[in-house]
Design an enzyme around this catalytic site. Sequence first.
Site, PDB file in Angstrom:
ATOM      1  N   ASP A  63       0.820  -1.033  -0.067  1.00 45.15           N
ATOM      2  CA  ASP A  63       0.117   0.123   0.074  1.00 45.15           C
ATOM      3  C   ASP A  63       0.889   1.327  -0.160  1.00 45.15           C
ATOM      4  O   ASP A  63       2.007   1.208   0.204  1.00 45.15           O
ATOM      5  CB  ASP A  63      -0.793   0.163   1.341  1.00 45.15           C
ATOM      6  CG  ASP A  63      -1.984  -0.929   1.356  1.00 45.15           C
ATOM      7  OD1 ASP A  63      -2.334  -1.343   0.049  1.00 45.15           O
ATOM      8  OD2 ASP A  63      -2.585  -1.429   2.259  1.00 45.15           O
ATOM      9  N   TYR A 124       6.856  -9.758   6.800  1.00 40.83           N
ATOM     10  CA  TYR A 124       7.089  -8.143   7.041  1.00 40.83           C
ATOM     11  C   TYR A 124       7.570  -7.836   8.561  1.00 40.83           C
ATOM     12  O   TYR A 124       7.511  -8.676   9.487  1.00 40.83           O
ATOM     13  CB  TYR A 124       5.620  -7.692   7.036  1.00 40.83           C
ATOM     14  CG  TYR A 124       5.168  -7.562   5.865  1.00 40.83           C
ATOM     15  CD1 TYR A 124       4.922  -6.315   4.889  1.00 40.83           C
ATOM     16  CD2 TYR A 124       4.385  -8.537   4.896  1.00 40.83           C
ATOM     17  CE1 TYR A 124       4.473  -6.028   3.776  1.00 40.83           C
ATOM     18  CE2 TYR A 124       3.971  -8.704   3.700  1.00 40.83           C
ATOM     19  CZ  TYR A 124       3.885  -7.392   3.038  1.00 40.83           C
ATOM     20  OH  TYR A 124       3.190  -7.309   1.858  1.00 40.83           O
TER      21      TYR A 124
END
EC number: 5.4.99.12
Length: 284
Positions: A63, A124
């Site tokens: 994003d 992540y």
Amino acid sequence: MSDEVEAGFVRVRLDLSYDGREFSGWAKQAGGRRTVQGEIEDALRTVTRSPQTYELTVAGRTDAGVHARGQVAHVDLPREVWAEHHVKLLKRLAGRLPRDVRVWALREAPRGFNARFSAVWRRYAYRVTDNPGGVDPLLRGHVLWHDWPLDVDAMNEAARGLLGEHDFAAYCKKREGATTIRTLQELGLVRGEDGIVTATVRADAFCHNMVRSLIGALLFVGDGHRAPDWPAKVLAAGVRDSAVHVVRPHGLTLEEVGYPADELLAARNKEARNKRSLPGAGCC
């Protein structure tokens, strides 16, 4: 969708990283917004002197504002273009790309490789500090400031209740026709000597906003607003809870993408494309 490369083309794997602060995410968008995909595709077209744009497929679309250290993509190039340019392509891209995105490796991919569907996990890291003075100015673009003291032990206790295969609908932004069933393989937090708390989050795949929503729930536990069993209760309820905040994107970095051995790529691609359901789930 076939993973066979069109005749006359070569599939090339790219390993890359970027600072997401000035990008409107990975994927190209209408309206001229700056994206990572757009920058790399434009640079690739320029340095190969190609009349057309060759589209990239990425392991995980990030994003706006999210960073990547170990992103992976692939592109199918005409065999003659690859033969002419591959020796100097990496250096030419370094000269053409803006400073906030780098391609570190380019190589011909093994048969059956697909940057998205071949991946078996994505890892992540989310970084946050509860230092009462705030974030080190040199790290402000990569670390979130949380202005309550955090109990990392309580956060790890809560994290253990989220591991495994679940429907993460309560932690995802729903997309029509897309499943929210994922296998969360790792979720743990460590406070470093510098006081920064790093959350490591690894799963076979992630649905939209999943990582940042999980971190938002754990922060609520860490600062004492919720008990350690609360995130698991939210998960079991299966609906978005207004108390679960999607934390800001700048603390999040895609660190690494994992792939199976070359001989297992085709099987993994097929498995990844199957729509998932939980054991015992009805069809209707």
